[in-house]
Scaffold this motif. Structure first.
Motif, PDB file in Angstrom:
ATOM      1  N   ASP A  23       2.450   9.292  -6.871  1.00 40.44           N
ATOM      2  CA  ASP A  23       2.919   8.302  -5.902  1.00 40.44           C
ATOM      3  C   ASP A  23       1.759   7.621  -5.188  1.00 40.44           C
ATOM      4  OD1 ASP A  23       5.509   8.831  -6.551  1.00 40.44           O
ATOM      5  OD2 ASP A  23       5.871  10.184  -4.876  1.00 40.44           O
ATOM      6  N   ILE A  24       0.748   8.386  -4.813  1.00 42.39           N
ATOM      7  CA  ILE A  24      -0.414   7.795  -4.141  1.00 42.39           C
ATOM      8  C   ILE A  24      -1.146   6.850  -5.089  1.00 42.39           C
ATOM      9  CG2 ILE A  24      -2.681   8.324  -3.147  1.00 42.39           C
ATOM     10  CD1 ILE A  24      -1.392  10.831  -1.935  1.00 42.39           C
ATOM     11  N   LYS A  25      -1.229   7.228  -6.356  1.00 44.29           N
ATOM     12  CA  LYS A  25      -1.876   6.355  -7.335  1.00 44.29           C
ATOM     13  C   LYS A  25      -1.096   5.052  -7.485  1.00 44.29           C
ATOM     14  CE  LYS A  25      -1.902   7.548 -11.710  1.00 44.29           C
ATOM     15  NZ  LYS A  25      -2.239   8.174 -12.990  1.00 44.29           N
ATOM     16  N   THR A  26       0.231   5.131  -7.489  1.00 43.38           N
ATOM     17  CA  THR A  26       1.061   3.934  -7.599  1.00 43.38           C
ATOM     18  C   THR A  26       0.857   3.018  -6.403  1.00 43.38           C
ATOM     19  OG1 THR A  26       2.706   5.152  -8.863  1.00 43.38           O
ATOM     20  CG2 THR A  26       3.424   3.114  -7.840  1.00 43.38           C
ATOM     21  N   VAL A  27       0.837   3.590  -5.208  1.00 43.10           N
ATOM     22  CA  VAL A  27       0.616   2.790  -3.999  1.00 43.10           C
ATOM     23  C   VAL A  27      -0.773   2.154  -4.048  1.00 43.10           C
ATOM     24  CG1 VAL A  27       0.356   2.884  -1.484  1.00 43.10           C
ATOM     25  CG2 VAL A  27       2.242   4.092  -2.578  1.00 43.10           C
ATOM     26  N   GLY A  28      -1.759   2.870  -4.543  1.00 48.85           N
ATOM     27  CA  GLY A  28      -3.110   2.307  -4.679  1.00 48.85           C
ATOM     28  C   GLY A  28      -3.133   1.124  -5.622  1.00 48.85           C
ATOM     29  N   HIS A  29      -2.383   1.198  -6.706  1.00 43.45           N
ATOM     30  CA  HIS A  29      -2.307   0.061  -7.635  1.00 43.45           C
ATOM     31  C   HIS A  29      -1.653  -1.139  -6.974  1.00 43.45           C
ATOM     32  CE1 HIS A  29      -3.960   1.913 -11.167  1.00 43.45           C
ATOM     33  NE2 HIS A  29      -3.115   2.942 -11.089  1.00 43.45           N
ATOM     34  N   TRP A  30      -0.611  -0.892  -6.170  1.00 41.73           N
ATOM     35  CA  TRP A  30       0.036  -1.998  -5.454  1.00 41.73           C
ATOM     36  C   TRP A  30      -0.941  -2.679  -4.510  1.00 41.73           C
ATOM     37  CZ3 TRP A  30       4.937   1.067  -3.578  1.00 41.73           C
ATOM     38  CH2 TRP A  30       5.790   1.247  -4.654  1.00 41.73           C
ATOM     39  N   ILE A  31      -1.747  -1.885  -3.815  1.00 48.81           N
ATOM     40  CA  ILE A  31      -2.685  -2.438  -2.837  1.00 48.81           C
ATOM     41  C   ILE A  31      -3.772  -3.240  -3.541  1.00 48.81           C
ATOM     42  CG2 ILE A  31      -4.444  -1.832  -1.120  1.00 48.81           C
ATOM     43  CD1 ILE A  31      -2.640   0.605  -0.452  1.00 48.81           C
TER      44      ILE A  31
END
Length: 40
Positions: free
Chosen positions: A29-37
């Motif tokens: 989940d943190i990796k996904t949020v990082g990609h969004w950012i």
């Protein structure tokens, strides 16, 4: 304006941590949020 982005980011992070129970799930989940950012 940056403060709003930080608040939104913190909210997303809290929701992702609460939404999953395993360590692997939290990392995904943190990796996904990082990609969004980085994409925006």
């Amino acid at each position: 304006m940056k403060r709003i982005y930080l608040i939104v980011l913190a909210g997303l992070l809290v929701m992702t941590v609460v939404g999953c129970g395993t360590l692997r799930g939290i990392g995904d989940d943190i990796k996904t949020v990082g990609h969004w950012i980085t994409r925006n």
